[in-house]
Motif scaffolding. Structure first.
Motif, short mmCIF file in Angstrom:
data_model
loop_
_atom_site.label_atom_id
_atom_site.label_comp_id
_atom_site.label_asym_id
_atom_site.label_seq_id
_atom_site.Cartn_x
_atom_site.Cartn_y
_atom_site.Cartn_z
N VAL A 125 0.84 -1.20 0.00
CA VAL A 125 0.00 0.00 0.00
C VAL A 125 0.87 1.25 0.00
CG1 VAL A 125 -1.72 1.32 1.28
CG2 VAL A 125 -1.95 -1.16 1.10
N SER A 126 1.91 1.24 0.83
CA SER A 126 2.83 2.38 0.87
C SER A 126 3.53 2.57 -0.47
CB SER A 126 3.86 2.16 1.98
OG SER A 126 4.85 3.16 1.97
N SER A 127 3.94 1.47 -1.11
CA SER A 127 4.63 1.56 -2.39
C SER A 127 3.73 2.15 -3.48
CB SER A 127 5.14 0.18 -2.82
OG SER A 127 6.17 -0.26 -1.97
N ILE A 128 2.49 1.69 -3.52
CA ILE A 128 1.55 2.21 -4.53
C ILE A 128 1.26 3.68 -4.28
CG2 ILE A 128 -0.80 2.01 -5.44
CD1 ILE A 128 -0.62 -1.01 -4.84
N SER A 129 1.17 4.05 -3.00
CA SER A 129 0.92 5.45 -2.65
C SER A 129 2.10 6.35 -2.99
CB SER A 129 0.61 5.55 -1.15
OG SER A 129 0.50 6.89 -0.75
N LYS A 130 3.31 5.85 -2.75
CA LYS A 130 4.51 6.68 -2.85
C LYS A 130 5.06 6.78 -4.27
CE LYS A 130 9.25 6.92 -1.00
NZ LYS A 130 10.23 6.28 -0.08
N TYR A 131 5.03 5.69 -5.02
CA TYR A 131 5.73 5.64 -6.31
C TYR A 131 4.77 5.71 -7.49
CZ TYR A 131 9.88 4.05 -3.74
OH TYR A 131 10.94 3.95 -2.88
N ASP A 132 5.09 6.59 -8.43
CA ASP A 132 4.37 6.56 -9.70
C ASP A 132 5.26 6.00 -10.80
OD1 ASP A 132 6.12 8.64 -10.10
OD2 ASP A 132 4.59 10.16 -10.45
N SER A 133 6.51 5.69 -10.48
CA SER A 133 7.42 5.08 -11.43
C SER A 133 7.84 3.71 -10.91
CB SER A 133 8.67 5.95 -11.64
OG SER A 133 9.54 5.35 -12.58
N TRP A 134 7.57 2.68 -11.71
CA TRP A 134 7.89 1.30 -11.34
C TRP A 134 8.79 0.73 -12.45
CZ3 TRP A 134 4.97 -1.87 -7.52
CH2 TRP A 134 4.21 -1.08 -6.65
N PRO A 135 10.11 0.93 -12.36
CA PRO A 135 11.01 0.50 -13.43
C PRO A 135 11.25 -1.01 -13.44
CG PRO A 135 12.25 1.53 -11.68
CD PRO A 135 10.81 1.65 -11.29
N LEU A 136 10.23 -1.76 -13.82
CA LEU A 136 10.30 -3.22 -13.87
C LEU A 136 10.72 -3.64 -15.27
CD1 LEU A 136 7.00 -3.97 -11.90
CD2 LEU A 136 9.32 -3.61 -11.00
N LEU A 137 11.95 -3.26 -15.63
CA LEU A 137 12.44 -3.44 -16.99
C LEU A 137 13.21 -4.74 -17.18
CD1 LEU A 137 13.66 0.22 -17.57
CD2 LEU A 137 11.52 -0.81 -18.34
N CYS A 138 13.58 -5.38 -16.09
CA CYS A 138 14.28 -6.67 -16.15
C CYS A 138 13.85 -7.46 -14.92
CB CYS A 138 15.79 -6.47 -16.19
SG CYS A 138 16.73 -8.01 -16.36
N VAL A 139 13.02 -8.46 -15.10
CA VAL A 139 12.42 -9.17 -13.98
C VAL A 139 12.45 -10.67 -14.25
CG1 VAL A 139 10.33 -9.52 -12.62
CG2 VAL A 139 10.91 -7.22 -13.45
N ALA A 140 12.93 -11.42 -13.28
CA ALA A 140 12.87 -12.88 -13.32
C ALA A 140 11.69 -13.32 -12.47
CB ALA A 140 14.17 -13.49 -12.79
N THR A 141 10.72 -13.97 -13.10
CA THR A 141 9.52 -14.36 -12.40
C THR A 141 9.10 -15.75 -12.89
OG1 THR A 141 7.24 -13.68 -11.86
CG2 THR A 141 8.06 -13.09 -14.04
N SER A 142 7.83 -16.06 -12.77
CA SER A 142 7.38 -17.40 -13.17
C SER A 142 6.22 -17.32 -14.16
CB SER A 142 6.95 -18.21 -11.95
OG SER A 142 5.76 -17.70 -11.41
N ARG A 143 6.11 -18.35 -14.94
CA ARG A 143 4.99 -18.46 -15.87
C ARG A 143 3.67 -18.51 -15.11
NH1 ARG A 143 5.49 -23.72 -19.24
NH2 ARG A 143 4.70 -24.59 -17.28
#
Length: 362
Positions: free
Chosen positions: A123-141
């Motif tokens: 909640v704090s992150s969504i409130s505080k940040y309008d920039s989410w530089p998720l340009l290189c992410v290792a995740t799962s299918r």
């Protein structure tokens, strides 16, 4: 083995060629999929190609086609050193199955801030940040597969929603600085900045996936469980209002209705009505809020929260202005005066950005 999904953020064929070639040289990937809104160029022979109306739609389609359970999403806007991707894949192979890794890029000599993605901080992150530089992410299918076309409108939204849902199931998300790929500042802004509506969708995703106790662990749940729940829903409603989503704000507020009689409930109800153009109802609820604030000024041990006005002179002035406006049937001016009185009584609204949102609408 992993699947690499390359996002053609800029339409720069040279950058796209460089990125796919570097990934191909690593020899770790079962498949490489390129997502673009353009047709495949004749000079690019590496990997599968998906042409989609939007990059978000293309990413979701690429996830469905991925050969591996582990997925590395890479923006072609990033510039890597020759050994970067080898280092990154080595790190990914060592991490637990339920761990997701975000690589922090660098722009103009500065490492870009990555919002913390965890139940207690989202909640704090969504409130505080309008920039989410998720340009290189290792995740799962699996995590990406939970997102449907239309629920997220950008690649950043798809990834952020997937990670939020993953943490709700007990996964962890961490930031790696093992490598620091470069990105142009303006490109990072274009690719990463989230609109108010996008942040509202992220918040809805969090609310749907998580319990309020997880999102607001700072409240006194042991002694004041109902009031803590009400306070949590009030915070969510205020943020939805800030992000110009009064319908979601109303849904959150309705969850708090039976928990306690709070001055914030009446004030938020009034602000929701204001956003929906119901001026007279908004005025009535703001007046009810001020009456409730007056009765809750002192700590009596019965409530988790108590309230004290910031400046009594300003409060008296705004109340007098509001009553004068009502007598003159000037509901708009009465609404403005009473809302300012409420904002003076409780800094909750300023902390959640509601006062600024309200001023922008006027």
């Amino acid at each position: 083995m992993h699947t690499a999904i390359v996002i053609d953020e800029t339409g720069n064929q040279s950058a796209l060629q460089d990125t796919t070639q570097l990934l191909n040289d690593v020899n770790t990937f079962a498949d490489i999929i390129v997502v673009s809104t353009s047709a495949r160029p004749e000079n690019l022979s590496i990997g599968l190609w998906i042409s989609a109306e939007t990059l978000a739609e293309g990413l979701i389609r690429a996830t469905e086609m991925a050969a591996s359970k582990r997925v590395l999403i890479v923006s072609a806007a990033l510039a890597f050193n020759f050994t970067d991707l080898s280092k990154l894949t080595a790190e990914i192979e060592k991490c637990p199955v339920l761990e997701h890794i975000i690589v922090a890029p660098e722009a103009n000599g500065t490492l870009l801030d990555i919002p913390e993605i965890a139940p207690e901080s989202i909640v704090s992150s969504i409130s505080k940040y309008d920039s989410w530089p998720l340009l290189c992410v290792a995740t799962s299918r699996y995590a990406l597969g939970a997102i449907r076309v239309g629920t997220a409108l950008t690649v950043t939204e798809v990834i952020a929603q997937a990670l939020i849902r993953a943490t709700a199931e007990g996964d962890s998300v961490r930031v790696s600085t093992a490598i620091t790929p470069l990105v142009k500042a303006d490109t990072a802004t274009t690719a990463s900045e989230l609109s108010s509506s996008a942040r509202a969708r992220l918040l809805r995703s969090a609310v749907d996936a998580l319990n309020v106790e997880e999102m607001f662990p700072q409240h006194n749940w042991a002694t004041f469980s109902q009031e803590s729940a009400a306070a949590s829903y009030h915070s969510l409603a205020a943020l939805f209002l800030r992000f110009d989503d009064p319908a979601s704000a109303a849904d959150c507020l309705s969850c708090s209705a039976q928990l306690e009689e709070s001055p914030r409930y009446f004030a938020l109800q009034g602000l929701i009505q204001e956003a929906q153009g119901e001026t007279l109802g908004a005025v009535a609820n703001l007046v009810s809020s001020l009456q409730c604030y007056e009765s809750r000024k002192a700590k009596d041990g019965k409530h988790y929260l108590s309230f004290s006005p910031g400046n009594m002179e300003i409060l008296k002035t705004r109340l007098a202005e509001g009553l004068d406006a009502l007598n003159k049937r000037d509901n708009s001016r009465a609404l403005q005066s009473f809302s300012e009185a409420v904002f003076n009584f409780d800094n909750f609204y300023a902390e959640h950005g509601v006062t600024n949102a309200q001023k922008q609408r006027n």
